[in-house]
Design a protein around this motif. Structure first.
Motif, PDB file in Angstrom:
ATOM      1  N   MET A  11       0.745  -1.232   0.091  1.00 25.93           N
ATOM      2  CA  MET A  11      -0.023  -0.116   0.041  1.00 25.93           C
ATOM      3  C   MET A  11       0.943   1.247   0.002  1.00 25.93           C
ATOM      4  O   MET A  11       1.854   1.175   0.437  1.00 25.93           O
ATOM      5  CB  MET A  11      -0.973   0.063   1.144  1.00 25.93           C
ATOM      6  N   VAL A  12       0.177   2.523  -0.538  1.00 26.85           N
ATOM      7  CA  VAL A  12       1.073   3.420  -0.664  1.00 26.85           C
ATOM      8  C   VAL A  12       1.289   4.318   0.654  1.00 26.85           C
ATOM      9  O   VAL A  12       2.249   4.791   1.167  1.00 26.85           O
ATOM     10  CB  VAL A  12       0.399   4.477  -1.598  1.00 26.85           C
ATOM     11  N   SER A  13       0.320   4.195   1.571  1.00 32.20           N
ATOM     12  CA  SER A  13       0.212   4.891   2.934  1.00 32.20           C
ATOM     13  C   SER A  13      -0.949   4.262   3.751  1.00 32.20           C
ATOM     14  O   SER A  13      -1.639   3.605   3.140  1.00 32.20           O
ATOM     15  CB  SER A  13       0.436   6.272   2.977  1.00 32.20           C
ATOM     16  N   GLY A  14      -0.991   4.534   5.222  1.00 28.38           N
ATOM     17  CA  GLY A  14      -2.263   4.132   5.777  1.00 28.38           C
ATOM     18  C   GLY A  14      -1.859   3.470   6.988  1.00 28.38           C
ATOM     19  O   GLY A  14      -0.546   3.569   7.454  1.00 28.38           O
ATOM     20  N   ALA A  15      -2.948   3.046   7.575  1.00 22.89           N
ATOM     21  CA  ALA A  15      -2.694   2.384   8.894  1.00 22.89           C
ATOM     22  C   ALA A  15      -2.141   0.922   8.940  1.00 22.89           C
ATOM     23  O   ALA A  15      -2.813  -0.063   8.715  1.00 22.89           O
ATOM     24  CB  ALA A  15      -4.166   2.424   9.608  1.00 22.89           C
ATOM     25  N   PHE A  16      -0.795   0.984   8.622  1.00 22.30           N
ATOM     26  CA  PHE A  16      -0.121  -0.583   8.331  1.00 22.30           C
ATOM     27  C   PHE A  16       1.149  -0.369   9.600  1.00 22.30           C
ATOM     28  O   PHE A  16       2.195  -0.403   8.855  1.00 22.30           O
ATOM     29  CB  PHE A  16       0.328  -0.731   7.154  1.00 22.30           C
ATOM     30  N   THR A  17       0.826  -0.546  10.677  1.00 24.82           N
ATOM     31  CA  THR A  17       1.733  -0.497  11.835  1.00 24.82           C
ATOM     32  C   THR A  17       2.964  -1.284  11.461  1.00 24.82           C
ATOM     33  O   THR A  17       2.631  -2.536  11.261  1.00 24.82           O
ATOM     34  CB  THR A  17       1.322  -0.488  13.110  1.00 24.82           C
ATOM     35  N   GLY A  18       4.093  -0.748  11.336  1.00 22.87           N
ATOM     36  CA  GLY A  18       5.247  -1.627  11.257  1.00 22.87           C
ATOM     37  C   GLY A  18       5.724  -1.613   9.779  1.00 22.87           C
ATOM     38  O   GLY A  18       7.011  -2.211   9.832  1.00 22.87           O
ATOM     39  N   GLU A  19       4.994  -1.369   8.684  1.00 20.32           N
ATOM     40  CA  GLU A  19       5.211  -1.607   7.434  1.00 20.32           C
ATOM     41  C   GLU A  19       6.070  -0.136   6.997  1.00 20.32           C
ATOM     42  O   GLU A  19       5.748   1.107   7.467  1.00 20.32           O
ATOM     43  CB  GLU A  19       4.019  -1.885   6.850  1.00 20.32           C
ATOM     44  N   VAL A  20       6.486  -0.322   5.600  1.00 19.04           N
ATOM     45  CA  VAL A  20       7.270   0.641   4.951  1.00 19.04           C
ATOM     46  C   VAL A  20       6.789   0.586   3.313  1.00 19.04           C
ATOM     47  O   VAL A  20       6.701  -0.356   3.098  1.00 19.04           O
ATOM     48  CB  VAL A  20       8.799   0.678   5.141  1.00 19.04           C
ATOM     49  N   SER A  21       6.494   1.842   2.843  1.00 19.06           N
ATOM     50  CA  SER A  21       6.030   1.831   1.582  1.00 19.06           C
ATOM     51  C   SER A  21       7.043   1.913   0.308  1.00 19.06           C
ATOM     52  O   SER A  21       8.229   2.267   0.818  1.00 19.06           O
ATOM     53  CB  SER A  21       5.110   3.033   1.165  1.00 19.06           C
ATOM     54  N   THR A  22       6.672   1.584  -0.915  1.00 19.86           N
ATOM     55  CA  THR A  22       7.708   1.890  -1.925  1.00 19.86           C
ATOM     56  C   THR A  22       8.394   3.302  -1.888  1.00 19.86           C
ATOM     57  O   THR A  22       9.607   3.634  -2.227  1.00 19.86           O
ATOM     58  CB  THR A  22       7.273   1.693  -3.349  1.00 19.86           C
ATOM     59  N   ASP A  23       7.272   4.220  -1.741  1.00 15.81           N
ATOM     60  CA  ASP A  23       7.837   5.537  -1.977  1.00 15.81           C
ATOM     61  C   ASP A  23       8.512   6.057  -0.892  1.00 15.81           C
ATOM     62  O   ASP A  23       9.702   6.999  -1.012  1.00 15.81           O
ATOM     63  CB  ASP A  23       6.334   6.639  -1.619  1.00 15.81           C
ATOM     64  N   MET A  24       8.625   5.287   0.305  1.00 13.77           N
ATOM     65  CA  MET A  24       9.714   5.819   1.426  1.00 13.77           C
ATOM     66  C   MET A  24      10.932   5.259   1.120  1.00 13.77           C
ATOM     67  O   MET A  24      11.939   5.822   1.451  1.00 13.77           O
ATOM     68  CB  MET A  24       8.956   5.178   2.786  1.00 13.77           C
TER      69      MET A  24
END
Ligand code: PGA
Length: 264
Positions: free
Chosen positions: A82-95
Motif C-alpha cells: 500500500m502507498v500509505s495508511g494504517a499499517f503499523t510496522g510497514e514501509v512503502s515503496t515511496d519511502m
C-alpha cells in the motif's frame, strides 16, 4: 534522489552476474557506515559484477549516503504494497525511493517461515515494487523436509507461479529471482552446483512457459551458505547468474574474498 554509477546502467538485467549482500538484522547505521566506507574502496576494479547490499531499514539512509557515486547499489529487505495508511510496522515503496533505494528483497524464507508471509503477500509486494520502479529480488526455495520428500521442484514451481502471478514480460525482465534452499541458509551446507543448476534450469523453463523468450534475460541468483569456497563453482553453472549472500557479506574481508573468486 541520489544517483550512483550503477543507477545509470540502462540495462541492469542483462544477465550480468549480480551479487547482493543480505544483511538481515545486522549492523546499525554507524556500523553500516563503517563497513561500507571500507567496502567502497575495494570494488572499483570488480567491473564484471553488479553489486548491491540489502541493509536494515534504519541503515538505508546511511548506506545510500556512503555509496553515492559508487558501483554498489542499496537494497531494502521488504516493502509493503500500500502507498500509505494504517499499517503499523510497514514501509512503502515511496519511502524507500525517497531514500535512493534501488533493490528490494521479497519473500525471503525468514519472512515466510517466521512472519507468515505467503506467495500472495509476496505477489502484492512485487507488483507494488515494480510499479514504483524498484528492482525486486524474489526468493524461492524448499525446506529440508520438502527436499527429503522429493518435493523441491513442485515447491519451487508453485512459489514461482504464485509470486509472479499477473506479471508481464516487460516486468519480469526487471525481476531477479533467488533460489535459496532453506536448509542451505546459514548452515554451511549447500546443494552440489549441479543440483542447484538443475533447479535453476527448471525455473528458467517455467519462465519460458510463462513469459516467452525474455526468460533468457532474467537473472537467477543462488543463495544459501555462499562464501569464498562455494561461490565459484556455483556461478560457473549455466543458469546461475549471481548470488544472494548472507553471513559472508557482513564483513569486508570475507565479502571481498568471495567477490575475488568470481572470474569475469
Ligand atoms: P547465508 O544467507 O549466506 O548466511 O546462508 C543467505 C540468505 O539468507 O539470503
Amino acid at each position: 534522489m541520489k544517483t550512483s554509477k550503477l543507477n545509470a546502467d540502462p540495462n541492469p538485467n542483462s544477465r550480468r552476474l549480480f551479487v547482493a549482500g543480505n544483511w538481515k538484522m545486522h549492523h546499525n547505521a554507524a556500523e553500516t557506515k563503517a563497513v561500507l566506507d571500507e567496502l567502497r574502496t575495494q570494488v572499483d576494479e570488480i567491473q564484471h559484477l553488479d553489486l548491491a547490499v540489502c541493509v536494515p531499514y534504519t541503515s538505508l539512509a546511511a548506506a545510500v549516503a556512503v555509496l553515492d557515486g559508487t558501483r554498489i547499489a542499496v537494497g531494502a529487505q521488504n516493502v509493503h504494497w500500500m502507498v500509505s495508511g494504517a499499517f503499523t510496522g510497514e514501509v512503502s515503496t515511496d519511502m524507500l525511493k525517497e531514500l535512493g533505494v534501488r533493490y528490494v528483497i521479497l519473500g525471503h524464507s525468514e519472512r515466510r517461515e517466521l512472519f507468515g508471509e505467503t506467495d500472495m503477500h509476496i505477489n502484492l509486494r512485487l507488483h507494488a515494487a515494480l510499479n514504483a520502479g524498484l528492482l525486486p529480488i524474489v526468493c524461492v526455495g524448499e525446506t529440508a523436509k520438502q527436499r527429503d520428500t522429493k518435493l523441491t521442484r513442485a515447491v519451487v514451481s508453485s512459489q514461482i507461479g504464485g509470486c509472479l502471478a499477473g506479471l508481464d514480460a516487460e516486468q519480469i525482465e526487471r525481476v531477479t529471482l533467488a533460489y535459496e534452499p532453506v536448509w542451505a541458509i546459514g548452515t554451511g551446507v549447500t546443494p552440489s552446483p549441479e543440483d542447484a543448476q538443475g533447479v535453476h534450469a527448471d525455473i528458467r523453463q517455467q519462465l519460458h512457459r510463462l513469459f516467452g523468450d525474455v526468460a533468457e534475460r532474467v537473472r537467477i541468483q543462488y543463495g544459501g551458505s555462499v562464501n569464498s569456497k562455494t561461490v565459484a563453482a556455483m556461478l560457473e553453472q549455466r543458469d546461475i547468474d549471481g548470488a544472494l549472500v548472507g553471513n559472508a557479506s557482513l564483513k569486508v574481508p570475507t565479502f571481498r574474498e568471495l567477490l575475488d573468486k568470481i572470474s569475469p
